[in-house]
Design a protein around this motif. Structure first.
Motif, PDB file in Angstrom:
ATOM      1  N   LEU A  59      -4.044  10.613  -7.800  1.00 51.74           N
ATOM      2  CA  LEU A  59      -3.231   9.409  -7.639  1.00 51.74           C
ATOM      3  C   LEU A  59      -3.536   8.423  -8.764  1.00 51.74           C
ATOM      4  O   LEU A  59      -4.682   8.228  -9.136  1.00 51.74           O
ATOM      5  CB  LEU A  59      -3.525   8.741  -6.290  1.00 51.74           C
ATOM      6  N   ASN A  60      -2.491   7.778  -9.269  1.00 54.12           N
ATOM      7  CA  ASN A  60      -2.643   6.815 -10.345  1.00 54.12           C
ATOM      8  C   ASN A  60      -2.515   5.408  -9.770  1.00 54.12           C
ATOM      9  O   ASN A  60      -1.411   4.952  -9.469  1.00 54.12           O
ATOM     10  CB  ASN A  60      -1.586   7.064 -11.421  1.00 54.12           C
ATOM     11  N   PHE A  61      -3.652   4.716  -9.623  1.00 56.37           N
ATOM     12  CA  PHE A  61      -3.655   3.395  -8.990  1.00 56.37           C
ATOM     13  C   PHE A  61      -2.760   2.406  -9.732  1.00 56.37           C
ATOM     14  O   PHE A  61      -2.035   1.635  -9.106  1.00 56.37           O
ATOM     15  CB  PHE A  61      -5.081   2.841  -8.894  1.00 56.37           C
ATOM     16  N   ASP A  62      -2.789   2.418 -11.053  1.00 59.70           N
ATOM     17  CA  ASP A  62      -1.970   1.468 -11.820  1.00 59.70           C
ATOM     18  C   ASP A  62      -0.480   1.684 -11.574  1.00 59.70           C
ATOM     19  O   ASP A  62       0.276   0.723 -11.405  1.00 59.70           O
ATOM     20  CB  ASP A  62      -2.286   1.570 -13.314  1.00 59.70           C
ATOM     21  N   LYS A  63      -0.050   2.949 -11.522  1.00 58.10           N
ATOM     22  CA  LYS A  63       1.363   3.243 -11.253  1.00 58.10           C
ATOM     23  C   LYS A  63       1.748   2.871  -9.824  1.00 58.10           C
ATOM     24  O   LYS A  63       2.851   2.392  -9.572  1.00 58.10           O
ATOM     25  CB  LYS A  63       1.673   4.712 -11.538  1.00 58.10           C
ATOM     26  N   ILE A  64       0.833   3.088  -8.900  1.00 52.31           N
ATOM     27  CA  ILE A  64       1.082   2.697  -7.508  1.00 52.31           C
ATOM     28  C   ILE A  64       1.232   1.189  -7.422  1.00 52.31           C
ATOM     29  O   ILE A  64       2.175   0.676  -6.804  1.00 52.31           O
ATOM     30  CB  ILE A  64      -0.047   3.204  -6.586  1.00 52.31           C
ATOM     31  N   ASN A  65       0.322   0.454  -8.040  1.00 51.64           N
ATOM     32  CA  ASN A  65       0.372  -1.008  -8.034  1.00 51.64           C
ATOM     33  C   ASN A  65       1.672  -1.509  -8.658  1.00 51.64           C
ATOM     34  O   ASN A  65       2.327  -2.409  -8.118  1.00 51.64           O
ATOM     35  CB  ASN A  65      -0.846  -1.567  -8.774  1.00 51.64           C
ATOM     36  N   ASP A  66       2.072  -0.934  -9.788  1.00 46.46           N
ATOM     37  CA  ASP A  66       3.323  -1.327 -10.446  1.00 46.46           C
ATOM     38  C   ASP A  66       4.525  -1.062  -9.550  1.00 46.46           C
ATOM     39  O   ASP A  66       5.445  -1.878  -9.473  1.00 46.46           O
ATOM     40  CB  ASP A  66       3.491  -0.584 -11.771  1.00 46.46           C
ATOM     41  N   ALA A  67       4.529   0.079  -8.850  1.00 46.49           N
ATOM     42  CA  ALA A  67       5.638   0.426  -7.962  1.00 46.49           C
ATOM     43  C   ALA A  67       5.732  -0.565  -6.806  1.00 46.49           C
ATOM     44  O   ALA A  67       6.830  -0.987  -6.424  1.00 46.49           O
ATOM     45  CB  ALA A  67       5.459   1.849  -7.431  1.00 46.49           C
ATOM     46  N   ILE A  68       4.599  -0.957  -6.259  1.00 49.28           N
ATOM     47  CA  ILE A  68       4.581  -1.928  -5.158  1.00 49.28           C
ATOM     48  C   ILE A  68       5.119  -3.274  -5.645  1.00 49.28           C
ATOM     49  O   ILE A  68       5.932  -3.916  -4.973  1.00 49.28           O
ATOM     50  CB  ILE A  68       3.160  -2.049  -4.579  1.00 49.28           C
ATOM     51  N   LYS A  69       4.686  -3.702  -6.825  1.00 50.52           N
ATOM     52  CA  LYS A  69       5.170  -4.966  -7.405  1.00 50.52           C
ATOM     53  C   LYS A  69       6.669  -4.919  -7.662  1.00 50.52           C
ATOM     54  O   LYS A  69       7.369  -5.910  -7.465  1.00 50.52           O
ATOM     55  CB  LYS A  69       4.430  -5.264  -8.704  1.00 50.52           C
ATOM     56  N   GLN A  70       7.167  -3.768  -8.109  1.00 50.29           N
ATOM     57  CA  GLN A  70       8.591  -3.614  -8.392  1.00 50.29           C
ATOM     58  C   GLN A  70       9.425  -3.864  -7.139  1.00 50.29           C
ATOM     59  O   GLN A  70      10.552  -4.338  -7.229  1.00 50.29           O
ATOM     60  CB  GLN A  70       8.872  -2.221  -8.953  1.00 50.29           C
ATOM     61  N   TYR A  71       8.888  -3.550  -5.983  1.00 45.74           N
ATOM     62  CA  TYR A  71       9.586  -3.779  -4.724  1.00 45.74           C
ATOM     63  C   TYR A  71       9.219  -5.115  -4.086  1.00 45.74           C
ATOM     64  O   TYR A  71       9.476  -5.343  -2.912  1.00 45.74           O
ATOM     65  CB  TYR A  71       9.313  -2.615  -3.760  1.00 45.74           C
ATOM     66  N   GLY A  72       8.571  -5.998  -4.857  1.00 50.68           N
ATOM     67  CA  GLY A  72       8.279  -7.343  -4.379  1.00 50.68           C
ATOM     68  C   GLY A  72       7.018  -7.465  -3.553  1.00 50.68           C
ATOM     69  O   GLY A  72       6.765  -8.508  -2.960  1.00 50.68           O
ATOM     70  N   GLY A  73       6.208  -6.414  -3.501  1.00 48.63           N
ATOM     71  CA  GLY A  73       4.986  -6.438  -2.710  1.00 48.63           C
ATOM     72  C   GLY A  73       3.770  -6.767  -3.550  1.00 48.63           C
ATOM     73  O   GLY A  73       3.827  -6.820  -4.780  1.00 48.63           O
ATOM     74  N   SER A  74       2.668  -6.990  -2.869  1.00 45.69           N
ATOM     75  CA  SER A  74       1.391  -7.213  -3.551  1.00 45.69           C
ATOM     76  C   SER A  74       0.272  -6.606  -2.717  1.00 45.69           C
ATOM     77  O   SER A  74       0.314  -6.615  -1.488  1.00 45.69           O
ATOM     78  CB  SER A  74       1.138  -8.697  -3.789  1.00 45.69           C
ATOM     79  N   ILE A  75      -0.730  -6.079  -3.424  1.00 45.61           N
ATOM     80  CA  ILE A  75      -1.882  -5.489  -2.754  1.00 45.61           C
ATOM     81  C   ILE A  75      -2.856  -6.592  -2.390  1.00 45.61           C
ATOM     82  O   ILE A  75      -3.302  -7.327  -3.260  1.00 45.61           O
ATOM     83  CB  ILE A  75      -2.578  -4.445  -3.656  1.00 45.61           C
ATOM     84  N   HIS A  76      -3.128  -6.734  -1.093  1.00 43.47           N
ATOM     85  CA  HIS A  76      -4.137  -7.696  -0.629  1.00 43.47           C
ATOM     86  C   HIS A  76      -5.533  -7.150  -0.786  1.00 43.47           C
ATOM     87  O   HIS A  76      -6.449  -7.855  -1.155  1.00 43.47           O
ATOM     88  CB  HIS A  76      -3.903  -8.052   0.831  1.00 43.47           C
ATOM     89  N   SER A  77      -5.704  -5.865  -0.453  1.00 43.85           N
ATOM     90  CA  SER A  77      -7.024  -5.258  -0.584  1.00 43.85           C
ATOM     91  C   SER A  77      -6.889  -3.753  -0.662  1.00 43.85           C
ATOM     92  O   SER A  77      -5.919  -3.160  -0.202  1.00 43.85           O
ATOM     93  CB  SER A  77      -7.930  -5.641   0.599  1.00 43.85           C
ATOM     94  N   VAL A  78      -7.891  -3.147  -1.277  1.00 39.62           N
ATOM     95  CA  VAL A  78      -8.043  -1.696  -1.297  1.00 39.62           C
ATOM     96  C   VAL A  78      -9.089  -1.397  -0.234  1.00 39.62           C
ATOM     97  O   VAL A  78     -10.251  -1.734  -0.390  1.00 39.62           O
ATOM     98  CB  VAL A  78      -8.495  -1.199  -2.685  1.00 39.62           C
ATOM     99  N   ASP A  79      -8.662  -0.792   0.869  1.00 42.48           N
ATOM    100  CA  ASP A  79      -9.528  -0.625   2.036  1.00 42.48           C
ATOM    101  C   ASP A  79     -10.293   0.696   2.071  1.00 42.48           C
ATOM    102  O   ASP A  79     -11.315   0.798   2.749  1.00 42.48           O
ATOM    103  CB  ASP A  79      -8.710  -0.777   3.317  1.00 42.48           C
TER     104      ASP A  79
END
Length: 96
Positions: A59-79
């Motif tokens: 899994l590519n964390f940076d690509k996942i983070n970018d995809a979430i941002k593209q849909y208007g979301g934000s990561i609060h925490s990595v659990d």
């Protein structure tokens, strides 16, 4: 053979749109993702707090983070993060 990140659990704040089924499908289509589980944790007037578990091969964390941002979301925490060749489940110990 698996390498890198093979599971990641994220606490994400996202707008109501896209709805959770579309958000899960979108994330599942990212390269290296074998499966996605999205659980609604909390909802308010404008946002949803969701727990996202992703599993796959490298899994590519940076690509996942970018995809979430593209849909208007934000990561609060990595659990939770699992890396390597084998999925290691947590075990309960007497201290727990």
């Amino acid at each position: 053979m698996a390498k890198g990140l093979i599971r990641i659990v994220l606490d994400i704040l996202k707008p109501h749109e896209p709805h959770i089924p579309y958000f899960a499908k979108y994330l599942s289509e990212l390269e290296g993702v074998d499966g996605v589980n999205v659980t609604l944790m909390e909802i308010d007037k404008e946002t949803e707090n969701v727990k996202v578990t992703m599993q796959g091969n490298d899994l590519n964390f940076d690509k996942i983070n970018d995809a979430i941002k593209q849909y208007g979301g934000s990561i609060h925490s990595v659990d939770e993060v699992v890396a390597g060749k084998t999925l290691v489940e947590e075990v309960t110990t007497p201290q727990d």
